[in-house]
Design a protein around this motif. Structure first.
Motif, PDB file in Angstrom:
ATOM      1  N   THR A 186      70.455  47.991 142.525  1.00 37.14           N
ATOM      2  CA  THR A 186      70.585  49.422 142.240  1.00 37.14           C
ATOM      3  C   THR A 186      70.062  50.310 143.362  1.00 37.14           C
ATOM      4  O   THR A 186      70.406  51.487 143.432  1.00 37.14           O
ATOM      5  CB  THR A 186      69.854  49.775 140.928  1.00 37.14           C
ATOM      6  OG1 THR A 186      68.497  49.323 141.006  1.00 37.14           O
ATOM      7  CG2 THR A 186      70.528  49.098 139.739  1.00 37.14           C
ATOM      8  N   ASP A 187      69.237  49.750 144.253  1.00 42.13           N
ATOM      9  CA  ASP A 187      68.731  50.551 145.369  1.00 42.13           C
ATOM     10  C   ASP A 187      69.835  50.890 146.374  1.00 42.13           C
ATOM     11  O   ASP A 187      69.650  51.753 147.239  1.00 42.13           O
ATOM     12  CB  ASP A 187      67.597  49.819 146.084  1.00 42.13           C
ATOM     13  CG  ASP A 187      68.018  48.463 146.623  1.00 42.13           C
ATOM     14  OD1 ASP A 187      68.764  47.745 145.918  1.00 42.13           O
ATOM     15  OD2 ASP A 187      67.610  48.111 147.743  1.00 42.13           O
ATOM     16  N   THR A 217      74.889  47.571 140.075  1.00 40.25           N
ATOM     17  CA  THR A 217      74.117  47.306 138.860  1.00 40.25           C
ATOM     18  C   THR A 217      74.379  45.896 138.350  1.00 40.25           C
ATOM     19  O   THR A 217      73.460  45.200 137.907  1.00 40.25           O
ATOM     20  CB  THR A 217      74.463  48.333 137.769  1.00 40.25           C
ATOM     21  OG1 THR A 217      74.124  49.640 138.233  1.00 40.25           O
ATOM     22  CG2 THR A 217      73.695  48.044 136.484  1.00 40.25           C
ATOM     23  N   ASN A 218      75.627  45.448 138.433  1.00 38.88           N
ATOM     24  CA  ASN A 218      75.972  44.095 137.991  1.00 38.88           C
ATOM     25  C   ASN A 218      75.188  43.023 138.720  1.00 38.88           C
ATOM     26  O   ASN A 218      74.908  41.955 138.168  1.00 38.88           O
ATOM     27  CB  ASN A 218      77.480  43.845 138.180  1.00 38.88           C
ATOM     28  CG  ASN A 218      78.325  44.533 137.141  1.00 38.88           C
ATOM     29  OD1 ASN A 218      77.858  44.811 136.033  1.00 38.88           O
ATOM     30  ND2 ASN A 218      79.577  44.809 137.481  1.00 38.88           N
ATOM     31  N   ASP A 234      85.505  44.588 136.801  1.00 34.98           N
ATOM     32  CA  ASP A 234      85.109  45.816 137.496  1.00 34.98           C
ATOM     33  C   ASP A 234      86.364  46.562 137.950  1.00 34.98           C
ATOM     34  O   ASP A 234      87.384  45.944 138.261  1.00 34.98           O
ATOM     35  CB  ASP A 234      84.258  45.478 138.727  1.00 34.98           C
ATOM     36  CG  ASP A 234      82.808  45.859 138.530  1.00 34.98           C
ATOM     37  OD1 ASP A 234      82.456  46.318 137.436  1.00 34.98           O
ATOM     38  OD2 ASP A 234      82.016  45.690 139.481  1.00 34.98           O
ATOM     39  N   ILE A 272      72.863  52.049 145.422  1.00 37.09           N
ATOM     40  CA  ILE A 272      73.770  53.027 144.813  1.00 37.09           C
ATOM     41  C   ILE A 272      73.680  54.368 145.550  1.00 37.09           C
ATOM     42  O   ILE A 272      72.579  54.868 145.817  1.00 37.09           O
ATOM     43  CB  ILE A 272      73.444  53.220 143.318  1.00 37.09           C
ATOM     44  CG1 ILE A 272      73.727  51.930 142.536  1.00 37.09           C
ATOM     45  CG2 ILE A 272      74.257  54.377 142.721  1.00 37.09           C
ATOM     46  CD1 ILE A 272      73.265  51.970 141.100  1.00 37.09           C
ATOM     47  N   VAL A 327      78.142  52.294 141.336  1.00 38.33           N
ATOM     48  CA  VAL A 327      77.135  52.221 140.268  1.00 38.33           C
ATOM     49  C   VAL A 327      77.307  50.922 139.484  1.00 38.33           C
ATOM     50  O   VAL A 327      76.352  50.153 139.295  1.00 38.33           O
ATOM     51  CB  VAL A 327      77.245  53.439 139.328  1.00 38.33           C
ATOM     52  CG1 VAL A 327      76.274  53.281 138.160  1.00 38.33           C
ATOM     53  CG2 VAL A 327      76.955  54.726 140.089  1.00 38.33           C
ATOM     54  N   ASN A 328      78.530  50.656 139.032  1.00 38.58           N
ATOM     55  CA  ASN A 328      78.783  49.423 138.283  1.00 38.58           C
ATOM     56  C   ASN A 328      78.608  48.191 139.160  1.00 38.58           C
ATOM     57  O   ASN A 328      78.002  47.191 138.740  1.00 38.58           O
ATOM     58  CB  ASN A 328      80.200  49.437 137.706  1.00 38.58           C
ATOM     59  CG  ASN A 328      80.357  50.435 136.580  1.00 38.58           C
ATOM     60  OD1 ASN A 328      79.384  50.922 136.028  1.00 38.58           O
ATOM     61  ND2 ASN A 328      81.591  50.747 136.247  1.00 38.58           N
ATOM     62  N   GLY A 349      72.144  43.644 140.246  1.00 40.35           N
ATOM     63  CA  GLY A 349      70.732  43.999 140.346  1.00 40.35           C
ATOM     64  C   GLY A 349      70.349  44.617 141.666  1.00 40.35           C
ATOM     65  O   GLY A 349      69.196  44.495 142.107  1.00 40.35           O
TER      66      GLY A 349
END
Length: 376
Positions: free
Chosen positions: A136-137, A131-132, A170, A139, A127-128, A134
């Motif tokens: 997110t697809d 997300t960092n 992270d 995850i 997740v992190n 960009g």
């Protein structure tokens, strides 16, 4: 009620609890006995239960808590420990370039045989991480394991010019587990030294990891039934609680199975695990197998040829792996979206009894999408 009677009752209760605990411990599998024993020894301070960490230039080094090796611990059974780590305290971009694990004498810190190393896993928070950047697809699409080293492959580095990018602060979860196939009469205190190599400079191309492994079907109604029908392509799982999967149609698959004496070949499709939406260029692969494996291939079923083959050398005088051949290529090899792929594992069990087996690869592909994000 007088004090003597209270003391007697308390003594009886304590004895019953001790007997019950002993009976409970006696029926535990070796793996769970190791967990209980290790926790007890570390919590009581009998052995060192802390991780030791140092951050030298381009290397993050950790020394595990102490593991007591007091008998035979086959693959996946030995004492283990986990630790959350950050390679730096800020969000600057770092590039992971390699992984190493060593077995040490807990008292002298001298190097011990690699036969005391089962595996070392590095997991990340997907997740992190995504997300960092960009992404997110991505995850939740795959178990977030970055890589794993194991007995026979204790050192692994990416080809020159390639690495895994991540923000320095992270979190990574490092888990290391001990092993002992050959020495039943032993009382050895062992630590594992884990090193993560990294670079701070740019000019490195990003890699993404995909985990693939052999999964074999078993009879969920009678999983330990023998002998197997040779035409069924079924296996006998080591157990049905761990490394057991569903194929999406209600059938059970195992990634940790039993191999009988003699030579055998095991294979299974990895198309679902690869999750290819486009063709990918492979640059590295870390291999995980158990003793008695002799060769594992990433095989292109469409082209009917191996993408690469990892040759495995077993000890000649005892159970264990001398060397697992990794794959590394600056040029890379293409895997095509329109092709089908599988893992093919060759095994020669030279003992007279059943042994346990796994066959997996951590594949590292050039990440064009992430490269575009980092360089825009």
């Amino acid at each position: 009620m007088g004090k003597p009677k209270i003391y007697k009752i308390a003594t009886v209760v304590a004895l019953l609890l001790i007997i019950s605990a002993g009976a409970w411990y006696a029926v535990l599998p070796t793996r769970h006995k190791a967990i209980v024993k290790t926790t007890l020894l570390q919590k009581t301070g009998i052995v060192d239960g802390d991780w030791r960490v140092s951050d030298a230039t381009k290397q993050y080094v950790m020394i595990s808590p102490t593991f007591l090796i007091d008998g035979i611990y086959k693959s996946m059974e030995g004492p283990k420990a986990s630790n959350y780590v950050q390679l730096s305290k800020d969000s600057s971009l770092l590039w992971i370039t390699g992984f190493h694990v060593r077995a040490l004498d807990a008292k002298t810190k001298e190097r011990l045989s690699n036969d005391f190393i089962c595996h070392m896993n590095v997991d990340f928070n997907d997740v992190n991480y995504f997300t960092n950047f960009g992404l997110t697809d991505r995850i939740g699409k795959q178990y977030p394991r970055m890589t794993s080293l194991s007995h026979g492959l204790e050192d692994f580095a990416f080809p020159k010019g390639y690495g895994i990018p991540m923000k320095g602060n992270d979190w990574l979860l490092v888990t290391t587990q001990s092993l002992n196939h050959n020495l039943p009469d032993i009382n050895q205190l062992v630590k594992h030294e884990v090193t993560i190599g990294y670079e701070k400079s740019g000019g490195i191309k990003p890699l993404m990891t995909r985990t693939v492994f052999i999964q074999l079907p078993y009879d969920k109604k009678d999983p330990y039934k023998q002998p197997l029908d040779p035409a069924s392509n079924q296996c006998i799982p080591v157990e049905t609680k761990n490394h057991s999967y569903d194929d999406g149609h209600g059938n059970k698959l195992s990634g940790h199975w039993v191999v009988p004496p003699g030579r055998n070949v095991y294979r299974s499709s990895i198309d679902a695990q690869l999750q290819m939406t486009d063709s990918l260029r492979l640059h590295a692969a870390a291999i995980h197998v158990h003793p008695f494996a002799t060769r594992i291939a990433l095989f292109d079923r469409t082209a009917q040829r191996p993408v690469f083959v990892s040759r495995i050398v077993n000890h000649k005088d005892r159970i264990g792996l001398t060397k697992i051949e990794p794959f590394s290529s600056e040029e890379g090899i293409w895997l095509y979206k329109s092709h089908q792929y599988e893992l093919v594992l060759e095994v020669e069990n030279t003992t007279a009894i059943d042994q346990d087996m796994m066959g997996s690869m951590f594949l590292f592909f050039y990440d064009a999408a992430l490269d575009g994000i980092l360089n825009r």
